[in-house]
Design a protein around this motif. Structure first.
Motif, PDB file in Angstrom:
ATOM      1  N   GLU A   1       0.906  -1.022  -0.040  1.00  0.00           N
ATOM      2  CA  GLU A   1      -0.182   0.039   0.234  1.00  0.00           C
ATOM      3  C   GLU A   1       1.046   1.277   0.406  1.00  0.00           C
ATOM      4  N   ARG A   2       1.803   1.403   0.578  1.00  0.00           N
ATOM      5  CA  ARG A   2       3.181   2.356   0.794  1.00  0.00           C
ATOM      6  C   ARG A   2       3.371   3.410  -0.600  1.00  0.00           C
ATOM      7  N   LEU A   3       4.355   1.445  -1.100  1.00  0.00           N
ATOM      8  CA  LEU A   3       5.091   1.825  -2.237  1.00  0.00           C
ATOM      9  C   LEU A   3       3.756   1.780  -3.143  1.00  0.00           C
ATOM     10  N   PHE A   4       2.886   1.492  -3.661  1.00  0.00           N
ATOM     11  CA  PHE A   4       1.510   2.133  -4.074  1.00  0.00           C
ATOM     12  C   PHE A   4       1.207   3.430  -4.411  1.00  0.00           C
ATOM     13  N   ALA A   5       1.357   4.452  -2.632  1.00  0.00           N
ATOM     14  CA  ALA A   5       0.395   5.503  -2.343  1.00  0.00           C
ATOM     15  C   ALA A   5       1.751   6.128  -2.523  1.00  0.00           C
ATOM     16  N   LEU A   6       3.306   6.622  -2.990  1.00  0.00           N
ATOM     17  CA  LEU A   6       3.768   7.004  -2.880  1.00  0.00           C
ATOM     18  C   LEU A   6       4.277   7.172  -5.122  1.00  0.00           C
ATOM     19  N   ARG A   7       3.765   5.733  -5.684  1.00  0.00           N
ATOM     20  CA  ARG A   7       3.880   5.660  -7.180  1.00  0.00           C
ATOM     21  C   ARG A   7       2.687   7.107  -7.634  1.00  0.00           C
ATOM     22  N   ALA A   8       1.673   6.336  -7.001  1.00  0.00           N
ATOM     23  CA  ALA A   8       0.670   7.331  -7.425  1.00  0.00           C
ATOM     24  C   ALA A   8       0.731   8.754  -6.921  1.00  0.00           C
ATOM     25  N   ALA A   9       1.157   9.380  -6.392  1.00  0.00           N
ATOM     26  CA  ALA A   9       1.346  10.433  -5.849  1.00  0.00           C
ATOM     27  C   ALA A   9       2.408  11.319  -6.846  1.00  0.00           C
ATOM     28  N   ALA A  10       3.903  10.628  -7.080  1.00  0.00           N
ATOM     29  CA  ALA A  10       4.586  10.667  -8.412  1.00  0.00           C
ATOM     30  C   ALA A  10       4.934  10.804  -9.769  1.00  0.00           C
ATOM     31  N   ARG A  11       3.485  10.269 -10.036  1.00  0.00           N
ATOM     32  CA  ARG A  11       2.869  10.425 -11.005  1.00  0.00           C
ATOM     33  C   ARG A  11       1.931  11.478 -11.386  1.00  0.00           C
ATOM     34  N   LYS A  12       0.900  12.019  -9.932  1.00  0.00           N
ATOM     35  CA  LYS A  12       0.428  12.720 -10.082  1.00  0.00           C
ATOM     36  C   LYS A  12       0.953  14.474 -10.225  1.00  0.00           C
ATOM     37  N   PHE A  13       2.452  14.080  -9.415  1.00  0.00           N
ATOM     38  CA  PHE A  13       3.020  15.538  -9.528  1.00  0.00           C
ATOM     39  C   PHE A  13       3.899  15.594 -10.231  1.00  0.00           C
ATOM     40  N   LYS A  14       4.042  14.532 -11.481  1.00  0.00           N
ATOM     41  CA  LYS A  14       4.416  14.831 -12.450  1.00  0.00           C
ATOM     42  C   LYS A  14       6.413  14.304 -11.934  1.00  0.00           C
ATOM     43  N   CYS A  15       6.841  13.295 -11.458  1.00  0.00           N
ATOM     44  CA  CYS A  15       8.433  13.745 -10.671  1.00  0.00           C
ATOM     45  C   CYS A  15       8.695  12.293 -10.261  1.00  0.00           C
ATOM     46  N   THR A  16      10.232  11.631 -10.040  1.00  0.00           N
ATOM     47  CA  THR A  16       9.655  10.656  -8.894  1.00  0.00           C
ATOM     48  C   THR A  16       9.972  10.359  -8.092  1.00  0.00           C
ATOM     49  N   VAL A  17       9.703   8.588  -7.911  1.00  0.00           N
ATOM     50  CA  VAL A  17       9.444   8.672  -6.296  1.00  0.00           C
ATOM     51  C   VAL A  17      10.919   9.407  -5.376  1.00  0.00           C
ATOM     52  N   ASP A  18      11.706   9.247  -5.715  1.00  0.00           N
ATOM     53  CA  ASP A  18      12.851   9.820  -5.214  1.00  0.00           C
ATOM     54  C   ASP A  18      12.655  11.035  -5.009  1.00  0.00           C
ATOM     55  N   THR A  19      12.186  11.703  -6.217  1.00  0.00           N
ATOM     56  CA  THR A  19      11.965  13.273  -5.712  1.00  0.00           C
ATOM     57  C   THR A  19      10.593  13.891  -6.007  1.00  0.00           C
ATOM     58  N   LEU A  20      10.587  13.544  -4.674  1.00  0.00           N
ATOM     59  CA  LEU A  20       8.884  13.475  -4.215  1.00  0.00           C
ATOM     60  C   LEU A  20       9.094  14.136  -2.558  1.00  0.00           C
ATOM     61  N   ALA A  21       9.964  14.516  -2.322  1.00  0.00           N
ATOM     62  CA  ALA A  21      10.482  14.709  -0.850  1.00  0.00           C
ATOM     63  C   ALA A  21      10.247  16.863  -1.987  1.00  0.00           C
ATOM     64  N   ASP A  22      11.488  16.849  -3.046  1.00  0.00           N
ATOM     65  CA  ASP A  22      11.959  18.305  -3.381  1.00  0.00           C
ATOM     66  C   ASP A  22      11.241  18.906  -3.686  1.00  0.00           C
ATOM     67  N   VAL A  23       9.524  18.319  -4.361  1.00  0.00           N
ATOM     68  CA  VAL A  23       8.586  18.844  -4.304  1.00  0.00           C
ATOM     69  C   VAL A  23       7.971  19.163  -3.678  1.00  0.00           C
ATOM     70  N   ARG A  24       7.863  18.187  -2.347  1.00  0.00           N
ATOM     71  CA  ARG A  24       6.955  18.729  -0.958  1.00  0.00           C
ATOM     72  C   ARG A  24       7.867  20.405  -0.849  1.00  0.00           C
ATOM     73  N   GLN A  25       9.474  19.926  -0.808  1.00  0.00           N
ATOM     74  CA  GLN A  25       9.913  21.459   0.198  1.00  0.00           C
ATOM     75  C   GLN A  25       9.317  22.388  -0.644  1.00  0.00           C
ATOM     76  N   ARG A  26       9.506  22.225  -1.801  1.00  0.00           N
ATOM     77  CA  ARG A  26       9.441  23.405  -2.996  1.00  0.00           C
ATOM     78  C   ARG A  26       8.023  24.047  -3.112  1.00  0.00           C
ATOM     79  N   PHE A  27       6.596  22.819  -3.072  1.00  0.00           N
ATOM     80  CA  PHE A  27       5.338  23.865  -2.638  1.00  0.00           C
ATOM     81  C   PHE A  27       5.611  24.429  -1.073  1.00  0.00           C
ATOM     82  N   GLU A  28       6.328  23.919   0.208  1.00  0.00           N
ATOM     83  CA  GLU A  28       6.374  24.514   0.765  1.00  0.00           C
ATOM     84  C   GLU A  28       6.652  25.937   1.125  1.00  0.00           C
ATOM     85  N   GLN A  29       7.878  26.179  -0.010  1.00  0.00           N
ATOM     86  CA  GLN A  29       8.600  27.052   0.283  1.00  0.00           C
ATOM     87  C   GLN A  29       7.456  28.240  -0.287  1.00  0.00           C
ATOM     88  N   GLU A  30       6.836  27.931  -1.532  1.00  0.00           N
ATOM     89  CA  GLU A  30       6.308  28.731  -2.504  1.00  0.00           C
ATOM     90  C   GLU A  30       4.905  29.505  -1.232  1.00  0.00           C
TER      91      GLU A  30
END
Length: 556
Positions: free
Chosen positions: A302-331
């Motif tokens: 379930e955790r793996l599928f949730a991460l991969r679904a989020a990566a598809r949603k935000f058009k990035c890789t699973v490993d860069t999801l943390a960077d995307v989160r940081q960018r959103f919070e900075q904005e």
């Protein structure tokens, strides 16, 4: 300095090797003897445009090699180091011109581009003469020459540093304003996306760890079956181990009377039993490690599928999801900090620009004062060079609205060769001889403050004689006290001041009926004869020799 020049198969030169010294070296000879070939060859080594027409007829290629002795601190070494080229000791430039067109260059036997060669050559030697393409008068260098003359390099470096700081601050401010505008337009989306990623809390490398654990759990039953087979093979119900133990005890009771014949057998059986025990323990440990809870497998999936679904949603890789989160919070922070960071960046941009403006203005004022001193010094050099009616002016156009790393000034040397004519850029002087003499006057003033270590002057005494030629010779001699100077000359007054004199001649090669160019260092007696020839023409008279003696005594 240029220590040696080697030429192979260039125009009329089949083979030529010249050793050069410090001071003033003059090259003399009859018109058409090949002096221009020598300079063309040196120009080729210094990055001039290649031409297959330079290759001697019948040869496949022409080669020019120039050797320079430089101090370790010379800027050429720093430039080469930046390009990954290590040079120790002398710097040797080789340019090969093929008869079929292309040429190639190397420095210390390492291939280099023509652009890099030209960049290095500017720091090694300058050629000034009758032809504009040889004058190497670069308007972009006028600013640095004026700064060197006035000792303003340190201030100019400070201005460049402040410009970099101001530019960086302006870029940061612009980026933050763009970020705020984008964040305001997407506030609802950012809040939702940031909250979603905050709840998910992705970590770099998590996908690989989950995938590996999932695969391990899915294969655990297969691993457990294999371990069971290994356990059965070791002894099954344990009877085999019990029989081995019984046999070992029986042998140990009898080995004392066997005279040592049973010692190795007992030791071997003991090792077997020990290894079997270790293997049995390892199998038990491994089996325990492959016992997984089915719910744990489900949670990992379930955790793996949730991460991969989020990566598809935000058009990035699973490993860069943390960077995307940081960018959103900075904005979001840019919108919710009450403009504090914007005010901080605005203050920084304003402060750094004010520092630059102040330093650039002060530098500009000093440049204007220095320009007047330079103009006065150059003007004082012009009358003896038969340019008494010429004008020289350092034009400084200041525009605070067009700043840059060099400040707010555009600097160009302007001249007027004749009364009533307007000042024009130095490179647009009509007469090549006048241009060369202007350059000589400049070099006399600037030689110790921004000149290449080797200067070559090509027939700058053309069209003058007597006192003017003597003045040119005197200035070349002054330059040569601190730099290496090579001069192609027709003037006996210039030749008489040389510390090294070379004669260039053209002759027919014996047996081949072809003309070749030769260069011969002159002894004291030969030099006297050449200066006498320059004074009298084809027929050297005793009077000319006596006059040559007088010139050499008074000018040497």
């Amino acid at each position: 300095m240029l220590t040696a020049l080697s030429i192979r198969d260039i125009v009329l030169i089949e083979k030529l090797d010249i050793a050069l010294e410090t001071g003033l070296t003059v090259l003399t000879g009859e018109t058409g003897a090949g002096k221009s070939i020598l300079l063309d060859s040196l120009g080729l080594a210094l990055g001039a445009r290649g031409d297959s027409g330079l290759v001697r007829a019948g040869a496949q290629r022409g080669v020019v090699t120039a050797s320079f002795a430089l101090p370790p601190s010379h800027e050429a070494f720093a430039i080469l180091k930046e390009q990954g080229i290590d040079c120790d000791g002398d710097l040797v430039i080789r340019r090969i011109q093929n008869a079929d067109g292309p040429s190639r260059a190397s420095i210390n036997d390492q291939p280099v581009s023509l652009n890099l060669l030209r960049q290095i050559a500017v720091a090694l030697a300058e050629i000034h003469g009758q032809h504009a393409d040889r004058a190497l008068v670069d308007v972009a260098a006028h600013r640095s020459l004026l700064d060197a003359f006035a000792g303003l390099e340190g201030q100019a470096d400070d201005v460049a540093r402040l410009w970099d700081a101001a530019s960086t601050a302006a870029e940061e401010l612009s980026s933050h304003r763009e970020l705020m505008a984008r964040a305001e337009a997407e506030r609802d989306y950012l809040e939702h996306a940031a909250e979603e990623l905050r709840a998910l809390d992705p970590e770099p490398g998590e996908e690989a760890k989950l995938a590996e654990a999932r695969q391990l759990m899915m294969s655990s039953e297969q691993y457990a079956d294999a371990l069971s087979e290994a356990e059965d093979a070791l002894g099954g119900d344990g009877t085999a181990i019990a029989r081995l133990n019984a046999a070992l005890r029986k042998l140990e009771r009898r080995k004392e009377g066997a005279g040592g014949r049973l010692d190795q057998v007992c030791a071997a059986l003991d090792r077997v039993l020990a290894e079997v025990g270790e293997a049995d323990h390892a199998i038990a440990e491994a089996r325990r490690s492959f016992v997984f809870d089915p719910q744990e497998l489900e949670k990992s999936e379930e955790r793996l599928f949730a991460l991969r679904a989020a990566a598809r949603k935000f058009k990035c890789t699973v490993d860069t999801l943390a960077d995307v989160r940081q960018r959103f919070e900075q904005e979001l922070t840019a919108l919710t900090d009450g403009g504090a960071k914007l005010r901080q960046l605005e203050a920084k941009a304003k402060d750094t620009r004010a520092q630059f403006d102040s330093a650039a203005e002060k530098l500009s004022d000093k440049r204007r004062k220095a320009a007047k001193a330079l103009d006065k010094a150059v003007m004082a050099e012009l009358p003896p060079l038969k340019l008494e009616r010429a004008r020289f002016e350092t034009r400084i156009d200041t525009d605070a609205g067009k700043p840059g790393p060099t400040g707010i000034d555009r600097i160009e040397f302007m001249v007027a060769a004749n009364p009533g004519t307007p000042l024009a850029p130095l490179m647009k002087v009509a007469s090549g001889g006048e241009l060369a003499r202007f350059m000589l006057a400049l070099k006399v003033i600037l030689a110790a403050k921004g000149s290449a270590p080797t200067l070559i002057f090509d027939e700058i005494d053309t069209g003058v004689g007597g006192a003017v030629a003597d003045a040119i010779g005197g200035r070349l001699s002054r330059l040569a006290s601190g730099l290496q100077v090579l001069a192609v000359t027709h003037s006996p007054q210039v030749a008489a001041r040389a510390s090294q004199h070379m004669l260039i001649s053209k002759m027919e090669e014996v047996g081949s009926k072809r003309m070749v160019t030769r260069v011969q260092p002159l002894s004291a007696q030969s030099r006297r004869e050449e200066v006498a020839r320059m004074l009298s023409g084809a027929q050297v008279t005793d009077a000319a020799r006596a006059q040559a003696d007088e010139l050499l005594r008074s000018r040497g």
